[in-house]
Design an enzyme around this catalytic site. Structure first.
Site, short mmCIF file in Angstrom:
data_model
loop_
_atom_site.label_atom_id
_atom_site.label_comp_id
_atom_site.label_asym_id
_atom_site.label_seq_id
_atom_site.Cartn_x
_atom_site.Cartn_y
_atom_site.Cartn_z
N TYR A 132 -10.96 0.41 12.51
CA TYR A 132 -10.48 0.81 11.25
C TYR A 132 -9.40 0.95 10.09
O TYR A 132 -8.79 -0.27 10.64
CB TYR A 132 -10.18 1.93 12.28
CG TYR A 132 -8.52 2.52 12.54
CD1 TYR A 132 -8.98 1.62 13.55
CD2 TYR A 132 -7.80 2.91 11.56
CE1 TYR A 132 -7.44 1.61 13.61
CE2 TYR A 132 -6.64 2.93 12.51
CZ TYR A 132 -6.15 2.64 13.31
OH TYR A 132 -4.76 3.03 14.51
N LYS A 155 -7.22 -4.36 13.95
CA LYS A 155 -6.35 -2.50 13.42
C LYS A 155 -8.09 -2.41 14.58
O LYS A 155 -9.47 -1.48 13.66
CB LYS A 155 -6.75 -2.16 12.77
CG LYS A 155 -5.82 -0.67 12.14
CD LYS A 155 -5.09 -0.20 11.28
CE LYS A 155 -4.89 1.03 10.31
NZ LYS A 155 -3.84 1.43 11.18
N GLU A 204 5.80 -3.71 18.18
CA GLU A 204 6.29 -2.41 17.44
C GLU A 204 6.42 -0.62 18.02
O GLU A 204 7.00 -0.98 19.10
CB GLU A 204 4.85 -2.48 16.96
CG GLU A 204 3.55 -2.17 17.35
CD GLU A 204 2.29 -2.61 16.44
OE1 GLU A 204 2.30 -2.76 15.53
OE2 GLU A 204 1.48 -3.37 17.42
N LEU A 222 0.67 -5.34 15.02
CA LEU A 222 -0.45 -4.70 13.96
C LEU A 222 0.43 -5.50 12.66
O LEU A 222 1.52 -4.88 12.45
CB LEU A 222 -0.98 -3.14 13.61
CG LEU A 222 -1.48 -3.19 12.50
CD1 LEU A 222 -3.31 -3.69 12.66
CD2 LEU A 222 -1.51 -1.54 12.31
C1 LIG Z 1 -0.06 -0.07 15.80
C2 LIG Z 1 0.47 0.06 14.29
N1 LIG Z 1 1.24 -0.65 14.39
C3 LIG Z 1 1.45 -0.48 12.69
C4 LIG Z 1 0.85 0.56 12.21
C5 LIG Z 1 1.73 0.61 10.54
O1 LIG Z 1 0.51 0.22 9.37
P1 LIG Z 1 1.37 1.14 8.57
O2 LIG Z 1 1.82 0.22 7.64
O3 LIG Z 1 -0.43 -0.18 7.87
O4 LIG Z 1 0.16 1.90 8.22
C6 LIG Z 1 0.14 1.27 12.57
C7 LIG Z 1 -0.46 2.41 11.35
O5 LIG Z 1 -0.86 2.94 11.68
C8 LIG Z 1 -0.14 1.04 14.22
O6 LIG Z 1 -1.49 2.03 14.04
#
Ligand SMILES: Cc1ncc(COP(=O)(O)O)c(C=O)c1O
Length: 286
Positions: free
Chosen positions: A33, A147, A179, A203
């Site tokens: 997603y 993702k 993270e 991610l």
């Molecule tokens: C596990 C995780 N890490 C990092 C992020 C941040 O990613 P982004 O800046 O692309 O929203 C998300 C966002 O949903 C996430 O679910």
């Protein structure tokens, strides 16, 4: 105006959108997603999100059902169908509907689903007070760079934060920061931003990249590397970043204050840079 979603070539009200029970997203969590913020009806960093979608699809060996231009057309049409000026646009692709068997089905069309919800970004007062976090062992799989819709570990980890009255759970794998359960994490020490490296354990956030781009353009030093819990507790500042939360200051970790327990000066600088960047991008011709 009803909330309109997109499902397999059709735009329809959300209460009329159904997926068969044998969809592999439902049975196996077999899909990926994206979540794209939309400001004033314009999707933010959409090419970057679509590039990450491609790399998630590559990671699960699923052919991208659409080209970039087709995705952008669909995204724009979904934005038009929904009322809010600022939207949070969710899209997912699963390996489709097939008899239950772990092995990939042959010649099965993927399921494409997209929905838009109102985008609620962090208020100024939340930036001023900051948010709270707990720490936990990162017990997720070894491909957190994908993702994936199978988010059970993230769900359980995030619930630890909710149970403790906090916003986020900050994760450590083999003792080192990876993270958050739904965000990327940065620390600040002696004027430099500390960033965990982009590898299979986190991610690659679109906001993470933007923060590092803004740091580089504004000559803010960045140290990418591995940082343990003691280093994070001793940081001058701690931030979380995501597309819907943008950049937020984390002021306590496991009930202990980070520095003086207030958002720090580098947070305010990055917050300003981020808001200026958004305004600049939104003013560009579509
Ligand atoms: C596990 C995780 N890490 C990092 C992020 C941040 O990613 P982004 O800046 O692309 O929203 C998300 C966002 O949903 C996430 O679910």
């Amino acid at each position: 105006m009803a909330q309109i979603v997109y499902l397999n070539r059709q735009f329809l009200p959300i209460d009329q959108a159904y997926v068969p029970v044998l969809d592999r997203g439902f049975i196996f969590g077999d899909g990926v997603y994206e979540l794209i913020p939309v400001y004033s009806r314009r999707p933010f960093r959409v090419q970057e999100h679509l590039r990450r979608l491609q790399s998630s699809l590559d990671g699960i060996r699923l052919t991208n059902p659409l080209g970039e231009a087709e995705w952008i057309d669909l995204i724009q049409e979904l934005i038009r169908h929904n009322e809010p000026e600022d939207q949070s646009l969710y899209l997912q692709v699963t390996r489709g509907v097939a008899p239950r068997d772990h092995a990939f089905p042959k010649d099965t069309p993927p399921t494409i689903f997209m929905m838009s919800n109102p985008l609620v970004i962090a208020s100024r007062s939340l930036c001023e007070t900051g948010v709270h976090a707990v720490s936990a062992v990162d017990n997720r799989w070894g491909r957190c760079d994908i993702k994936a819709i199978s988010l059970l570990p993230n769900v359980l980890l995030r619930q630890l934060a909710v149970d403790a009255g906090c916003m986020e759970t900050i994760l450590f794998r083999d003792g080192m920061l990876t993270e958050g359960s739904l965000s990327n994490i940065f620390a600040v020490k002696d004027g430099a931003i500390l960033a965990p490296p982009k590898d299979h354990h986190m991610l690659p956030g679109i906001t993470y990249d933007l923060v590092l781009e803004l740091a580089s353009a504004n000559v803010i030093p960045v140290r990418t590397g591995k940082f343990d819990l003691a280093q994070i507790r001793a940081a001058d500042e701690l931030w979380l970043t995501s597309s819907t939360r943008e950049v937020l200051p984390v002021v306590t970790l496991d009930k202990q204050a980070i520095a003086d327990g207030k958002p720090g000066p580098l947070f305010w600088k990055m917050h300003g840079l981020y808001q200026d960047y958004k305004q600049r991008v939104m003013r560009q011709p579509a």
